[in-house]
Enzyme design. Structure first.
Site, PDB file in Angstrom:
ATOM      1  N   PRO A 332       0.643  -1.093   0.106  1.00 16.79           N
ATOM      2  CA  PRO A 332       0.300   0.089   0.123  1.00 16.79           C
ATOM      3  C   PRO A 332       0.873   1.281  -0.555  1.00 16.79           C
ATOM      4  O   PRO A 332       1.739   1.263   0.623  1.00 16.79           O
ATOM      5  CB  PRO A 332      -0.402   0.079   1.324  1.00 16.79           C
ATOM      6  N   GLY A 333       0.395   2.165  -0.473  1.00 11.44           N
ATOM      7  CA  GLY A 333       1.038   3.465  -0.655  1.00 11.44           C
ATOM      8  C   GLY A 333       0.098   4.763  -0.235  1.00 11.44           C
ATOM      9  O   GLY A 333       0.390   5.125   0.966  1.00 11.44           O
ATOM     10  N   ARG A 334      -1.210   5.046  -1.852  1.00 12.09           N
ATOM     11  CA  ARG A 334      -1.691   6.232  -1.231  1.00 12.09           C
ATOM     12  C   ARG A 334      -2.818   6.227   0.057  1.00 12.09           C
ATOM     13  O   ARG A 334      -3.169   6.923   1.008  1.00 12.09           O
ATOM     14  CB  ARG A 334      -2.949   6.006  -2.266  1.00 12.09           C
ATOM     15  N   CYS A 400       2.541  28.478 -16.427  1.00 10.15           N
ATOM     16  CA  CYS A 400       2.375  28.897 -17.396  1.00 10.15           C
ATOM     17  C   CYS A 400       1.734  28.043 -18.457  1.00 10.15           C
ATOM     18  O   CYS A 400       1.980  27.709 -18.995  1.00 10.15           O
ATOM     19  CB  CYS A 400       3.269  29.418 -17.686  1.00 10.15           C
TER      20      CYS A 400
END
Ligand SMILES: Cc1ncc(COP(=O)(O)O)c(C=O)c1O
Ligand SMILES: N[C@@H](CCCC[NH3+])C(=O)O
Length: 473
Positions: A332-334, A400
């Site tokens: 797991p990361g998120r 930009c």
């Protein structure tokens, strides 16, 4: 499909509302004192003391309407911090998320590996390493950083479709588990094993070809994916591995994608992987690991979406892992770090072009790219309560590019220059994907820890860019 596919998952707990995101509760206010940014010794595993929703992470104070992190007002913190924008983390929330996985994994052999790509802040990595997590890595530099952070290399997995020879040699040297992604990757891993003289434990990355139902850019386990081996060539891979005395095939790996919100998708994939495990075992290999990757989503909407918890995820594959007698690896990361953080920005000004209203802030796609890159929604709110008229705004940065936005069509009380405005759930794939586009400097990071504010990363300075260009000042 074999026996497991027709069985229901025993003991599966019903989905419950995720205890993440914004909570409303009343807490005492603590003063915002900033700790110096020097390193701290990380002690023994962190003890989780606060239940979710009681001053844990980000929430709006029910009585005063201010945005809080743990027990501190974000507005007070903003006035203490010299930089803007900056990333602000709750250690409580990170450790709570990790503890949720630990609890979910009770009763099965497991190796929970934190996906460092989600957030590679050294202090955050140290906290997770000290709490006992393993790590999943996609570059040699991530491996070096993980080593500094204190992760045990033998509890790390090296993944990726383009691993370089030097990276593989480092991984072989340190005893990292390495995923085989292709024919050339296998040749490179074997070469690294021979060069270092080390025995290397490898896993085959297999695409179960199950649709994770996510944005195409974060879908990774279909047959058409750039990751993983060709399933039809699996016997070839087994034969090649057999020929290499320094390679030991110890498991299989799959990673379906990211932001997944239905756990039956993980079960479908695990059942397919189960067939591969049986087939590979019949070929005489002694497999130990089933790695189901990462991918669990979070409630970015802040609308009280009912999403699966780590327990729901693990329960859906528990019987498969037990029947096969394997150690379950998860990546797991998120779901470990996203909810722990907000990007705190300052409003530069408010404008209209006649048909659209804009809030222009100092954060941008260079600071946080997910909305621009994936059209991702991340919740936005002001740090203070406001009685100003609510209008619909695009929240945009100064870059930009017309694609430089943090949120579109957001209803917000009309802010004024200097007001604080946060982008929520910014702990995963935000700072780690920040850039220097338009020579914007990657921001500072702060951690709320035990009621105190701690600087955990300096803002980049123009001098850093000049040094990299051989100029200096
Ligand atoms: C191989 C692998 N493992 C783990 C992860 C972490 O995924 P997530 O952050 O969705 O949990 C990723 C990223 O998608 C990945 O590519
Ligand atoms: N960067 C993606 C996730 C990629 C996961 C890595 N395979 C995101 O922000 O959602």
């Amino acid at each position: 499909m074999q026996a497991l596919s027709s069985r229901s998952v025993a003991g599966r707990s019903p989905c419950v509302a995720r205890a993440q995101g914004r909570h409303v509760c009343v807490v005492p206010r603590a003063a915002a004192t900033v700790e110096k940014p020097e390193e701290k010794v990380v002690g023994a595993a962190w003890q989780f003391t606060q239940p979710a929703g009681k001053g844990l992470g980000f929430y709006t104070g029910a009585e005063d309407g201010y945005l809080y992190v743990d027990q501190m007002r974000v507005e007070d913190i903003r006035h203490q911090v010299p930089e803007s924008p900056f990333y602000l983390y709750s250690k409580n929330r990170i450790m709570h998320n990790y503890a949720s996985y630990q609890q979910a994994l009770a009763g099965i052999d497991s190796l929970p590996c934190y996906a460092v790509k989600a957030n590679n802040n050294l202090i955050i990595m140290k906290e997770l390493a000290a709490a006992g997590a393993g790590a999943v890595l996609v570059s040699g530099n991530e491996l070096k950083m993980a080593t500094v952070a204190g992760f045990d290399p033998k509890r790390t997995v090296f993944n990726g479709n383009g691993k370089l020879p030097w990276e593989l040699e480092l991984a072989a040297e340190k005893g990292v588990l390495i995923n085989i992604d292709s024919e050339f990757d296998l040749a490179n891993i074997a070469a690294a094993a021979r060069k270092t003289g080390k025995k290397v434990s490898v896993l085959l990355r297999i695409n179960p070809d199950v649709d994770p139902q996510v944005h195409a850019y974060v879908s990774t386990g279909l047959a058409s994916s750039k990751f993983g081996i060709r399933n039809s060539h699996i016997k070839w891979f087994l034969d090649e591995i057999r020929k290499e005395p320094l390679l030991e095939l110890v498991g299989v790996h799959s990673h379906l994608g990211s932001t997944i919100t239905k756990v039956n998708i993980f079960r479908d994939a695990a059942l397919i992987m189960c067939d591969f495990v049986k087939m590979i075992r019949e070929e005489g290999f002694n497999l130990k690991y089933l790695n189901i990757g990462g991918g669990l989503g979070i409630d970015y909407s802040h609308q009280g979406q009912v999403l699966p918890t780590p327990t729901d995820l693990i329960d859906t594959v528990r019987d498969i892992v037990k029947e096969l007698g394997l150690t379950l690896v998860i990546e797991p990361g998120r779901s470990m770090v996203a909810t722990s953080c907000a990007l705190v920005n300052t409003v530069t000004g408010v404008k209209t072009n006649g048909s659209k209203n804009f809030v222009v802030i100092d954060g941008s796609m260079a600071t946080l790219i997910r909305p621009s890159l994936y059209g991702a929604y991340q919740h936005i709110e002001l740090t203070t309560p406001s009685k100003e008229a609510v209008q619909v705004f695009d929240v945009v940065g100064p870059i930009c590019e017309s694609g430089d936005y943090l949120g579109k069509d957001r209803e917000l009380p009309t802010p004024k220059a200097g007001d604080g405005i946060v982008v929520h759930d910014a702990g995963a794939y935000c700072m780690s994907m920040a850039s220097n586009y338009n020579l914007k400097m990657r921001p500072a990071e702060y951690l709320v820890e035990n009621g105190k504010l701690r600087k955990i990363r300096h803002e980049e300075r123009l001098e850093d860019q000049l040094k990299a260009s051989f100029e200096g000042l």
